[in-house]
Enzyme design. Structure first.
Site, PDB file in Angstrom:
ATOM      1  N   LYS A  51       0.851  -1.200   0.000  1.00 21.33           N
ATOM      2  CA  LYS A  51       0.000   0.000   0.000  1.00 21.33           C
ATOM      3  C   LYS A  51       0.881   1.242   0.000  1.00 21.33           C
ATOM      4  O   LYS A  51       1.558   1.541   0.969  1.00 21.33           O
ATOM      5  CB  LYS A  51      -0.918   0.039   1.218  1.00 21.33           C
ATOM      6  CG  LYS A  51      -1.956   1.162   1.089  1.00 21.33           C
ATOM      7  CD  LYS A  51      -2.604   1.554   2.387  1.00 21.33           C
ATOM      8  CE  LYS A  51      -1.881   2.645   3.115  1.00 21.33           C
ATOM      9  NZ  LYS A  51      -1.800   3.952   2.430  1.00 21.33           N
TER      10      LYS A  51
ATOM     11  N   GLU B 103       9.956   0.978  10.495  1.00 22.26           N
ATOM     12  CA  GLU B 103      11.048   1.867  10.103  1.00 22.26           C
ATOM     13  C   GLU B 103      10.494   3.273  10.243  1.00 22.26           C
ATOM     14  O   GLU B 103       9.802   3.766   9.363  1.00 22.26           O
ATOM     15  CB  GLU B 103      11.471   1.584   8.661  1.00 22.26           C
ATOM     16  CG  GLU B 103      11.978   0.162   8.415  1.00 22.26           C
ATOM     17  CD  GLU B 103      13.333  -0.092   9.052  1.00 22.26           C
ATOM     18  OE1 GLU B 103      14.035   0.888   9.394  1.00 22.26           O
ATOM     19  OE2 GLU B 103      13.690  -1.267   9.240  1.00 22.26           O
TER      20      GLU B 103
END
Lengths: 462, 633
Positions: free
Chosen positions: B282, B354
């Site tokens: 996505k 992250e």
């Protein structure tokens, strides 16, 4: 939200009608089973193009598996995958339509304003002879040598920039430079600008209706159910699509002729092998069409065509080493196709799982027409020094017409002269499914003209 | 396709295409891998029929398949009904095999050998208008209503196909992907530039070059990274073997941000793919690159179902997480990362996060001034500061501070701003209007507390073209030194000692990466004391440039590591296997427990861990032999 009009199918007819209604403020929803692409995202490999742009992942076969039916499944429909040849019908085609359907509309004079209106929506160019490739050269020279007449093609394109080295064979899976006047660059875009809705990747499977109301339902590509409601419905899913949808929705009880009268202009490609490089895949894919009164009377036309390697490999006979030996000569191949103006009506049915089953064969007359065409191709190839002539193994059907024939009698037609299904007040069709017989001429421009006419009829009733 | 059907397909393929000196045999091409590209769109009954037929081929000797194909080519000799079935077989088998072979998706250059080159050379800008029209015209709110409720399920099915490919076959797709990206470089660069408004060179170096480096790393190292390993087996388990399998986890959900939209797509997608996972990707709704990732991947032979792209906002991400992927790989902000982890915790889905950074750059007096200044400017302003590893805090040793500042300011003046077409600009525009506001707020806050703008005064705090801004006089009490800026702003500060530098650098909620400049030994000493995931010494933003190094942060910068061998394994289910012989022996620690066994086990334990080897051997033998006959009376 309830729409004024739902159009099933975002092909040529659906796009044209959508535009003409949407710009007048009609709330329109177009529903399309296929995906939508732009010039940036068209598939680039034949494997993906076949899978992503056609029903059945490439081809569908008739019941006897003698014809490969190429049925586009994509936003823009045939205008994405065809070669965009634009021809008005001649008096031969229109006269036979008039006599079969009883519709006075079918004369050159009556159709002229609608043809003109359709032509005004697009840019149409004649292919200049100076750009022709080796394949076109053989076509033209062979015609000359055999005393046949041919003519440069008129094509819906805005400029293919051959001087930059573009090969139109690539555009069979969508024109990446938006030269081809596919509906997403023309009428469909204008429809969307006017606020038309477009539900891609939605396959309509059922129609339920009353005189005031239509509900269509189906599933999305990933399997979720949907349904939409409108006052009126336009069927623009093509011959097979429209017939299948109505048959699955049990319309045949009121419309006994539904699914009958199916024609495809069966096409047979023949390869000529030469000692020199032909490079039929370079530059414009097609430059000429036959324009021969004799051919027309005998019921066939010849086209100057070619196809990409997968399609050629399907046509070339044999397997193993022999097949590869032919494939290796792909750049030395010329190709001419005969398209038969077929007279034997086929029939579209649906099987238990709702899939279309196509009964379509050639009769004696059709086979004779094909044989005349094959003979002419042989003459052309022989006259131009072909070393070997290789007829393709499989017939192709890509002008899919009929199933909802237009006419006045409920016994021999499905759609009336007002483009409405007989005995239905709010269901219309104006695409190739209403063709009463095979015209023997490329159908695209006529679909556009009929769609514009149908849209004008609908506007009066909304 | 089952292995049996694939075997059948290969056999039939070799009959139709036996190849010659130039053309490979069908089975030499491994093109069966591309089957899902065509099968997904076939009618279900056709697909099933085809699998049945090829499975039957798989069980037959080749001559029988040859016979069937030969007979089916003689259809005209048979009665109608049989003839039609024969033709369907003939067309179906040829159709699939020739489509795979002649589509130009092979490694061996089949179309090149045929001399078949067709192309479109005219380059047009992207059709943004139509993309937007199509997106806004769809009445079913994409993607949720359209049925993306099934994407994870579809990926689970697709994953089984990927798992069947050995690593070398997966790497062939990686090789093709490299070719496709190189061939389409300019088109891709333009596309990214259009959506991000970056400087062209930023796009080329970070998105194209970076991806190519990553793909090369995969090609060279995946095989070794995930092949079975042998682990040591202790003496007490003599005769047994210990192994580690690195297996796919299943379906990886990848959610990426807008700062490097192509890189953040291709890198995690390929990591997931080479390790045998299917993924659902996505992109950010700000930079969807709608259609580009799919187009590039399919052209390289990665089937659409292997790496599905789903467009949409955070709600879509929530829907996808609720479908329980086997792992979530998220790159983005701390706030969103926390939400994702909270939702994932409901289903115990492992997450890799992250997140942001607040990277310090420490310059000691021994640093080469010219290089450090240039590094600071690039590190702070490349991609307009929209990198998680941008330099956001610059600490310069007091003794060189003034000189450093002078050179820095002189060089910043030469940074060229613009969205170029030919590489002639250093910094483009900001991607996200929201981020422009954040940058404005942080800078205003700093200015209100006494910080001074040394450059960038011309910015009106609204325009998305932000010039490079150097701030002086900021403190750690200000938000600008605590929150992530993610824009072209560089707070310049000084320090007096190594300890102070370390303390300042560590005084942050983040810990993604850092850079240290000066003498090698001092830099390494400092590097060890920094609480962070990555350090560059005498360079900046370079540790993530080596794809063999794991990348990831500590503290608010995230959880987990990707890239490098360790990163690849983070996409794996690490399966431990202990293998014993298929013998009749009863293990000593199994039932029955008896007083005698207790005694013998005591002797063994004492001997083994006191390293009395003779005693160990004797008690071991006794225990072993007793265990075979021990019975509870």
């Amino acid at each position: 939200m309830k729409y004024d009009v739902i159009i099933v199918g975002a092909g040529v007819s659906g796009s044209f009608i959508a535009q003409d209604l949407a710009v007048k403020g009609v709330r329109v929803l177009v529903i399309e089973a296929g995906r939508s692409f732009t010039r940036d995202t068209y598939p680039r490999k034949e494997i993906d193009a076949n899978a992503q742009l056609y029903w059945g992942g490439g081809v569908e076969l008739n019941s006897s598996a003698t014809l490969a039916l190429l049925r586009p499944k994509v936003v823009g429909g045939g205008s994405i995958v065809n070669q965009a040849l634009m021809d008005r019908f001649d008096h031969i085609a229109l006269d036979s339509w008039r006599s079969q359907s009883g519709a006075g509309l079918f004369s050159e004079a009556a159709m002229a304003p609608w043809y003109e209106a359709a032509e005004n929506e697009l840019i149409i160019q004649d292919i200049p002879e100076s750009t022709r490739n080796g394949n076109a050269e053989i076509f033209a020279e062979g015609f000359k040598a055999c005393g046949f007449t041919c003519k440069p093609l008129s094509r819906a394109q805005s400029g293919c920039k051959f001087e930059e080295g573009n090969d139109c064979i690539e555009c069979l899976s969508g024109c990446r430079i938006d030269s081809k006047q596919s509906t997403p660059v023309t009428v469909l875009r204008r429809a969307l600008r006017a606020g038309c809705h477009l539900a891609s990747e939605c396959e309509v499977q059922q129609v339920k209706h009353t005189d005031e109301n239509v509900v269509v339902s189906g599933v999305t590509r990933l399997g979720r159910n949907f349904s939409f409601e409108a006052r009126k419905l336009v069927l623009a899913g093509g011959a097979i699509g429209n017939s299948r949808l109505l048959l699955n929705s049990n319309f045949q009880r009121k419309l006994p002729y539904l699914g009958k009268g199916f024609y495809t202009h069966p096409q047979y490609m023949v390869m000529g092998l030469y000692d020199r490089e032909i490079n039929a895949h370079k530059g414009p894919l097609q430059s000429y069409k036959s324009y021969d009164a004799g051919f027309r009377l005998k019921g066939f036309k010849l086209e100057n065509v070619f196809a990409p390697p997968v399609a050629i490999s399907m046509l070339v006979p044999n397997s193993g080493v022999g097949h590869l030996a032919k494939m290796k000569q792909i750049t030395k191949m010329a190709c001419i196709e005969v398209a038969v103006r077929d007279t034997n009506a086929g029939r579209i049915r649906v099987n238990g799982s709702g899939r279309a089953v196509i009964y379509k064969e050639l009769n004696g007359l059709d086979r004779e027409r094909k044989a005349h065409g094959m003979k002419a191709i042989h003459d052309i190839f022989s006259a131009t020094g072909a070393r070997e002539i290789v007829p393709g193994r499989l017939g192709i059907g890509l002008h899919l017409m009929g199933g909802l024939a237009i006419g006045s009698s409920q016994k021999s037609s499905v759609v009336g002269h007002d483009f409405k299904l007989h005995q239905h007040k709010n269901i219309y069709a104006a695409d190739s499914s209403i063709f009463p017989n095979a015209p023997g001429i490329n159908p695209s421009l006529t679909i556009m003209a009929l769609s514009k006419l149908a849209a004008s009829v609908m506007l009066k009733e909304l | 396709m089952t292995p049996l059907a694939i075997r059948g397909l290969k056999k039939a393929g070799d009959i139709l295409i036996p190849g010659d000196d130039k053309f490979p045999r069908f089975s030499q091409t491994d093109l069966y891998v591309a089957l899902p590209r065509m099968m997904d769109d076939m009618y279900k009954d056709d697909r099933e029929g085809f699998i049945l037929l090829t499975s039957a081929f798989g069980l037959m000797p080749s001559f029988m398949i040859r016979l069937i194909l030969w007979v089916s080519s003689l259809d005209h000799l048979f009665p109608k009904f049989i003839a039609s079935i024969l033709r369907q077989i003939y067309i179906g088998v040829r159709g699939v095999i020739f489509t795979l072979y002649y589509s130009g998706i092979d490694q061996q250059g089949i179309l090149d050998h045929l001399g078949f080159h067709s192309q479109i050379n005219t380059k047009l800008p992207q059709d943004i208008e139509m993309q937007e029209l199509l997106a806004s015209a769809h009445p079913l709110k994409r993607p949720v209503m359209l049925g993306e409720s099934q994407v994870i399920e579809k990926a689970r099915v697709a994953q089984k196909e990927i798992a069947q490919l050995d690593v070398s076959t997966r790497l062939k797709a990686i090789k093709r992907l490299k070719r496709v990206i190189l061939a389409r470089q300019e088109e891709i660069v333009e596309w990214i530039q259009k959506e991000t408004q970056k400087a062209r060179t930023d796009v080329l170096t970070s998105e194209i070059f970076g991806i190519m480096e990553h793909l090369e790393f995969l090609e060279k190292h995946v095989e070794a990274a995930i092949k079975d390993e042998t682990a040591p087996t202790p003496v007490a388990m003599m005769g047994k073997k210990s192994k580690i399998y690195y297996e796919p986890m299943g379906v990886i959900l990848i959610i990426s941000p807008w700062n490097y939209p192509f890189y953040q797509a291709i890198v995690p997608i390929t990591c997931a793919f080479v390790t045998g996972n299917a993924c659902v990707y996505k992109p950010s709704e700000l930079t969807p690159l709608q259609g580009l990732v799919e187009s590039v991947l399919t052209e390289a032979g990665i089937a659409p179902s292997w790496a599905q792209v789903v467009y949409g906002d955070g709600k879509v991400a929530q829907e996808l997480i609720a479908q329980k992927p086997n792992k979530i790989f998220f790159t983005g902000s701390v706030g969103t990362g926390k939400k994702i982890m909270a939702q994932a915790s409901e289903y115990l889905i492992p997450v890799e996060l992250e997140l942001g950074g607040k990277d310090p750059m420490i310059v000691f007096k021994e640093a080469h001034m010219n290089r450090a200044v240039a590094g600071a400017i690039w590190g702070a302003f490349t991609n307009s500061g929209q990198s998680c590893t941008s330099v956001e805090r610059l600490y310069v040793e007091s003794s060189i501070y003034e000189e450093f500042k002078k050179e820095l300011l002189a060089k910043v003046q030469t940074v060229k701003i613009g969205v170029d077409t030919d590489g002639d600009a250093d910094m483009g525009k900001m991607i996200s209007p929201k981020q422009v506001k954040i940058v404005a707020d942080l800078v205003k806050d700093a200015l209100s507390q006494g910080a001074v703008m040394l450059t960038g005064q011309e910015w009106d705090f609204h325009s998305d073209t932000i010039p490079p801004i150097v701030l002086e006089g900021t403190t750690h009490g200000m938000r600008i030194n605590q929150e992530e800026i993610f824009g072209p702003v560089l707070p310049l500060m000084r320090f007096n000692s190594e300890d102070e530098a370390i303390e300042l650098a560590n005084d942050s909620a983040f810990g993604l990466s850092a850079s240290v400049w000066g003498k090698g030994d001092q830099c390494e000493r400092v590097a060890r004391k920094l609480i962070t995931g990555n350090v560059s010494i005498n360079n900046v933003m370079i540790s993530e440039g080596n794809h063999a190094l794991p990348f990831g942060g500590v503290k608010d910068s995230g959880i987990g590591r990707y890239k490098g061998v360790m990163g690849l394994r983070s996409f794996c289910n690490v399966k431990s296997v202990l293998i014993d012989g298929n013998s009749k022996k009863i293990e000593a620690n199994w039932y029955p427990y008896t007083p005698k066994k207790y005694r013998l086990f005591t002797d063994l334990t004492q001997a083994l861990f006191k390293k009395k080897w003779i005693g160990f051997a004797l008690s071991g033998l006794k225990l072993e032999s007793y265990s075979q006959k021990a019975k509870r009376p």
